[in-house]
Each structure stands twice: as structure tokens, then as C-alpha cells.
Enzyme design. Sequence first.
Site, PDB file in Angstrom:
ATOM      1  CG  ASP A   1      -3.724   2.563  -7.092  1.00 38.97           C
ATOM      2  OD1 ASP A   1      -2.885   1.737  -7.489  1.00 38.97           O
ATOM      3  OD2 ASP A   1      -3.707   3.751  -7.463  1.00 38.97           O
TER       4      ASP A   1
ATOM      5  CD  GLU B   1      -4.836  -1.713  -7.205  1.00 35.57           C
ATOM      6  OE1 GLU B   1      -3.743  -1.314  -7.636  1.00 35.57           O
ATOM      7  OE2 GLU B   1      -5.925  -1.454  -7.777  1.00 35.57           O
TER       8      GLU B   1
ATOM      9  CD  GLU C   1      -9.768  -1.101  -8.889  1.00 34.86           C
ATOM     10  OE1 GLU C   1      -9.055  -0.717  -9.834  1.00 34.86           O
ATOM     11  OE2 GLU C   1     -10.935  -1.523  -9.042  1.00 34.86           O
TER      12      GLU C   1
END
Length: 235
Positions: free
Chosen positions: A52, A123, A48
Site C-alpha cells: 500500500d 497490494e 499488503e
Amino acid sequence: MSNESLEAFGQRLGLNFQDKNLFQQVFVHRSYLNEHRSFYLPHNERLEFLGDAVLELVVTEYLYRTYNKPEGELTNWRSALVRGEMLAEIATELTMEPHLLLSRGEQKSTGKARKLILANAFEALIGALYLDQDFTACREFITKHLISKLDDVLTRKIYIDAKSSLQEQTQERLNLTPTYQVLSSIGPDHDKKFIVGVYFGEREIARGEGGSKQRAEQAAAAAALDRGEEIFSRP
């Protein structure tokens, strides 16, 4: 759990992962490992973190190359695209949710808590795709599923900070600063809804609803702006 296998899910989306474990890790929530300590994969939070950054770079590059707009405006557009609600919406459209590995407690989560898990999983998917393939594959996937939402964002003016716009106009025209008051809140903590009123002095101008006080304030400000010139006429 989904009746669709993870392999079939990937094929449907054109995601041909070489590292099948990496693909599976996308869907492993931290809570699942609390109940399955011997599970063979870690949770998805590191993916994640990477996803991102990749997501923001792809969107930023696209906006920079496509629109000759000031930095502030492009920043607002980007924020509207990569906000958690949008990512959760896309994860739902892709039917990621049935593949999530969650604890028994998290399986019951709804509202904001579930949306956060979905946004984080999206993400993580981007992060895994970057590691397994390359930046070009990420760009193509993000363009197809996220950047394609930009026209709607611009048409509906989702990118506008309604509170800032209302404050600017109110100070200029009435020499007042809008204030906000929580009128009520309903629901459990994990799925609470707030009703907020926006006021010019003691006069209530509009109300808004949201899953947090901040979102309810934005909704109230947007509702006030929707009333147009009417709100600037003194009582």
C-alpha cells in the site's frame, strides 16, 4: 484454484521472483490459515501493508513529476487510481483470483467482500515485489498496470467528488444544501445495493446506485450534475 501454475502466472506477467515462498504468500488469505493451521506460510496482510505504501509513493511521484497541478487536484487523481475498486479490477485483469488461497466460506464470497480480497492481494503483490526485487521493478509494474489507467480516469472524471461539487454549486446558486435519502436496499449484507435520492428541499433531483450508502450518494450527485442547468431551475 487455477489450472495455471503460479510459476506460469509469474512468467506471463514478467514477475521473476527469486523467493518463491514470498510470491506464494501474496495469495494466502487469513481465512485459509483458519482451516489449514499447519500451512507453511503466513497470510498476506503484512505484505499488503507494505505494498500500500509503495503503491502510493509510486503514483504520487509520477503525478508530481508529470503534472504541474495543485496539491488538491493531484490528491484527487491519486485517490481515484489507488481506490479499492480500481485495484480489484486490475487484479481481475491479471487473473490473480484463481490463485487465491481462501477458506471454504470465503471461496463463496462475491461483491464487495471479494473485491476487497482482490485489492488487498494486489497490494500484497506490490509489497512482495519490492522485497524480492527493488523499487524500480515496482515502479515499472505499477506504471504498466495501474498508471496506464490514468487517461481513462481523467476522461471519465472519476476523480471528481460529485457530492462536494453539487453542494458547492447548489449553495452558490440556490442557497440550498442538497440532502440524500436511502430509497431502497437489496441483496445480502455482503453484496448489498443501495438506491439513494438527492433532494433540493423536497424536490428529488436524481437517483444513484452503489454498493454502499456513500457510493450511492456519489452516484446520485453525479447523476444530478449530468442533468446540467436543468437542476438549478426552481419548480
